[in-house]
Each structure stands twice: as structure tokens, then as C-alpha cells.
Scaffold this motif. Structure first.
Motif, PDB file in Angstrom:
ATOM      1  N   LEU A   1       0.857  -1.179   0.000  1.00 35.59           N
ATOM      2  CA  LEU A   1       0.000   0.000   0.000  1.00 35.59           C
ATOM      3  C   LEU A   1       0.894   1.230   0.000  1.00 35.59           C
ATOM      4  O   LEU A   1       1.875   1.307   0.738  1.00 35.59           O
ATOM      5  CB  LEU A   1      -0.909  -0.005   1.228  1.00 35.59           C
ATOM      6  N   TYR A   2       0.552   2.171  -0.840  1.00 35.06           N
ATOM      7  CA  TYR A   2       1.363   3.377  -1.031  1.00 35.06           C
ATOM      8  C   TYR A   2       0.497   4.622  -0.825  1.00 35.06           C
ATOM      9  O   TYR A   2      -0.670   4.645  -1.185  1.00 35.06           O
ATOM     10  CB  TYR A   2       1.919   3.435  -2.462  1.00 35.06           C
ATOM     11  N   TRP A   3       1.105   5.648  -0.292  1.00 38.37           N
ATOM     12  CA  TRP A   3       0.488   6.967  -0.228  1.00 38.37           C
ATOM     13  C   TRP A   3       1.299   7.936  -1.086  1.00 38.37           C
ATOM     14  O   TRP A   3       2.536   7.935  -1.031  1.00 38.37           O
ATOM     15  CB  TRP A   3       0.442   7.505   1.202  1.00 38.37           C
ATOM     16  N   TYR A   4       0.574   8.744  -1.835  1.00 43.88           N
ATOM     17  CA  TYR A   4       1.167   9.784  -2.666  1.00 43.88           C
ATOM     18  C   TYR A   4       0.411  11.090  -2.422  1.00 43.88           C
ATOM     19  O   TYR A   4      -0.711  11.095  -1.930  1.00 43.88           O
ATOM     20  CB  TYR A   4       1.055   9.452  -4.161  1.00 43.88           C
ATOM     21  N   ARG A   5       1.037  12.188  -2.830  1.00 42.25           N
ATOM     22  CA  ARG A   5       0.374  13.481  -2.714  1.00 42.25           C
ATOM     23  C   ARG A   5       0.661  14.305  -3.957  1.00 42.25           C
ATOM     24  O   ARG A   5       1.782  14.279  -4.488  1.00 42.25           O
ATOM     25  CB  ARG A   5       0.867  14.235  -1.478  1.00 42.25           C
ATOM     26  N   ARG A   6      -0.364  15.024  -4.385  1.00 47.97           N
ATOM     27  CA  ARG A   6      -0.164  15.959  -5.486  1.00 47.97           C
ATOM     28  C   ARG A   6      -0.594  17.343  -5.017  1.00 47.97           C
ATOM     29  O   ARG A   6      -1.781  17.578  -4.771  1.00 47.97           O
ATOM     30  CB  ARG A   6      -0.959  15.559  -6.720  1.00 47.97           C
TER      31      ARG A   6
ATOM     32  N   GLU B   1       9.476   5.225   4.129  1.00 47.51           N
ATOM     33  CA  GLU B   1       8.726   6.433   4.453  1.00 47.51           C
ATOM     34  C   GLU B   1       9.544   7.684   4.133  1.00 47.51           C
ATOM     35  O   GLU B   1       9.374   8.730   4.756  1.00 47.51           O
ATOM     36  CB  GLU B   1       8.261   6.426   5.904  1.00 47.51           C
ATOM     37  N   SER B   2      10.402   7.553   3.153  1.00 43.56           N
ATOM     38  CA  SER B   2      11.318   8.632   2.808  1.00 43.56           C
ATOM     39  C   SER B   2      10.629   9.871   2.262  1.00 43.56           C
ATOM     40  O   SER B   2      11.201  10.947   2.256  1.00 43.56           O
ATOM     41  CB  SER B   2      12.351   8.134   1.790  1.00 43.56           C
ATOM     42  N   GLY B   3       9.392   9.726   1.794  1.00 43.96           N
ATOM     43  CA  GLY B   3       8.695  10.864   1.211  1.00 43.96           C
ATOM     44  C   GLY B   3       7.843  11.654   2.182  1.00 43.96           C
ATOM     45  O   GLY B   3       7.290  12.692   1.823  1.00 43.96           O
ATOM     46  N   MET B   4       7.735  11.186   3.414  1.00 41.63           N
ATOM     47  CA  MET B   4       6.917  11.901   4.396  1.00 41.63           C
ATOM     48  C   MET B   4       7.562  13.262   4.667  1.00 41.63           C
ATOM     49  O   MET B   4       8.737  13.342   5.020  1.00 41.63           O
ATOM     50  CB  MET B   4       6.810  11.092   5.678  1.00 41.63           C
TER      51      MET B   4
ATOM     52  N   PHE C   1       5.656  10.679  -4.011  1.00 41.12           N
ATOM     53  CA  PHE C   1       5.572   9.543  -3.093  1.00 41.12           C
ATOM     54  C   PHE C   1       5.685  10.008  -1.650  1.00 41.12           C
ATOM     55  O   PHE C   1       6.489  10.885  -1.329  1.00 41.12           O
ATOM     56  CB  PHE C   1       6.700   8.576  -3.428  1.00 41.12           C
ATOM     57  N   LEU C   2       4.881   9.413  -0.788  1.00 41.41           N
ATOM     58  CA  LEU C   2       4.976   9.680   0.650  1.00 41.41           C
ATOM     59  C   LEU C   2       5.542   8.469   1.389  1.00 41.41           C
ATOM     60  O   LEU C   2       6.570   8.571   2.049  1.00 41.41           O
ATOM     61  CB  LEU C   2       3.608  10.049   1.223  1.00 41.41           C
TER      62      LEU C   2
END
Lengths: 114, 112
Positions: free
Chosen positions: A32-37, A57-60, A45-46
Motif C-alpha cells: 500500500l502506497y500513499w502519494y500526494r499531489r 517512508e522517505s517521502g513523508m 511519493f509519501l
């Protein structure tokens, strides 16, 4: 087969408030992945869960963001306290395998912080 | 310099036209190249996937990768109003992160 679902579809909150976004992946998908635009920018990537563990979790962006995936099923992403720059569309995606497997995206949650 | 550059458009074409969508990139480690289609209020949907250089065809869609120029393209033949959407390119490297790096997306409008 149901796709990835996200709730709510839209959230409007004031700066300083807390918001929790939820993602239900496709049944049986361990990844499961979280992304943000952010408006006008690329999808970024989050973080990535494998079952209930955080794989990456490098994108948080900072410690105001907390993601959980209890039991390896649905996931939540909490923003506390929300800031204006957190506004954007938050996408969740899931895949059966990890590297190289097709990621299936949900419709996103549009977050507006006033 | 952004890792992946993509003109946001909008690109407006008449029905039946051949559409060319493009991305350039700077990271020579990228080996896997993807095109996603995103309709309004929906999430991105994987359209095509190409490894390394060359062409790949799927119906009216052709994906092309030129690694020497760091340039990828998506061609849509006989475009239809239902093709109106935002098209995002994305890419990953083979040995490093499997997380895709996205372009900003190009908004395509096919008018009848």
C-alpha cells in the motif's frame, strides 16, 4: 473486484486542525502506497507499507504526518496540525507484489486547508 | 532541473487526430517507463509500460522510448472524445527505488 477506495473524497479544514484520511486497498494486496499531489506539481511519493510494516517512508514531509496500517488491511494518514501547504490531493495505491508490480490508484482525497 | 519534465498543456485536438504526448528526463538510471491516464476526479490508471528503449503498441496507443535522448512519447491514433483526460508519464530505475517519479501530466482535450 472492488478497486482502491479512499475516504473522504474531499475535506476542508482550518489551519491547526487535524484530519485523518483513510484508504482501503484492493483485497489481498500486501503493498500500500500513499502519494500526494500539490496543485500544479507532480504526484510525489509519501510512503510504502508491506502489510502492516513501513517499508519506505522517505517521502513523508515532516512529523506532522502519521501513517498507520493496523492489521495490514486499511491504512490511515493523519495530518496534525494541518498547515496551508498541506493542501492537495492525497492518493493511495495498492499492489499485489512490490517492485515492478502494477499499482492501482484510488480516486484520491482532496484536502483543502484554510 | 526537475527529474521529469512534461508540458501540462492543455492540448486540444479534433476527433480522429493523431496525438503525441512527450516527456523528457534527466536521470539516466531510469529503465522502466509508464504512461498513466487520469480522468477528472479519478485516480491515475496505468495505460502502458515499457522497459528500456524501443516501441510498444497496444491498440490505438504506442509508447516510444529513446534513452539516448532521454525522451519518451505516447502516440494516440484516431483520437476519441473519450480519450480526453490527463496523461502522466512516470519512470523508475532498475537497481534503485521502485517508486515511480511522475511528470506533471498533460491535459488532453479531444473535441468532436
Amino acid at each position: 473486484e472492488a478497486g482502491v477506495t479512499q475516504f473522504p473524497s474531499h475535506s476542508v479544514i482550518e489551519k491547526g486542525q487535524t484530519v485523518t484520511l483513510r484508504c482501503d486497498p484492493i483485497s489481498g494486496h500486501d503493498n500500500l502506497y500513499w502519494y500526494r499531489r500539490v496543485m500544479g506539481k507532480e504526484i510525489k511519493f509519501l510512503l510504502h507499507f508491506v502489510k502492516e510494516s513501513k517499508q519506505d517512508e522517505s517521502g513523508m514531509p515532516n512529523n506532522r504526518f502519521l501513517a498507520e496500517r493496523t492489521g495490514g488491511t486499511y491504512s490511515t494518514l493523519k495530518v496534525q496540525p494541518a498547515e496551508l501547504e498541506d493542501s492537495g490531493v492525497y492518493f493511495c495505491a495498492s499492489s499485489q507484489g512490490g517492485r515492478g508490480d502494477t499499482q492501482y490508484f484510488g480516486p484520491g482525497t482532496r484536502l483543502t486547508v484554510l | 532541473q526537475k527529474e521529469v519534465e512534461q508540458d501540462p498543456g492543455p492540448l486540444s485536438v479534433p476527433e480522429g487526430a493523431i496525438v503525441s504526448l512527450n516527456c523528457t528526463y534527466s536521470n539516466s538510471a531510469f529503465q522502466y517507463f509508464m504512461w498513466y491516464r487520469q480522468y477528472s476526479r479519478k485516480g491515475p490508471e496505468l495505460l502502458m509500460y515499457t522497459y528500456s528503449s524501443g516501441n510498444k503498441e497496444d491498440g490505438r496507443f504506442t509508447a516510444q522510448v529513446d534513452k539516448s535522448s532521454k525522451y519518451i512519447s505516447l502516440f494516440i491514433r484516431d483520437s476519441q472524445p473519450s480519450d480526453s483526460a490527463t496523461y502522466l508519464c512516470a519512470m523508475t530505475s532498475s537497481g534503485g527505488s521502485y517508486i515511480p517519479t511522475f511528470g506533471r501530466g498533460t491535459s488532453l482535450i479531444v473535441h468532436p
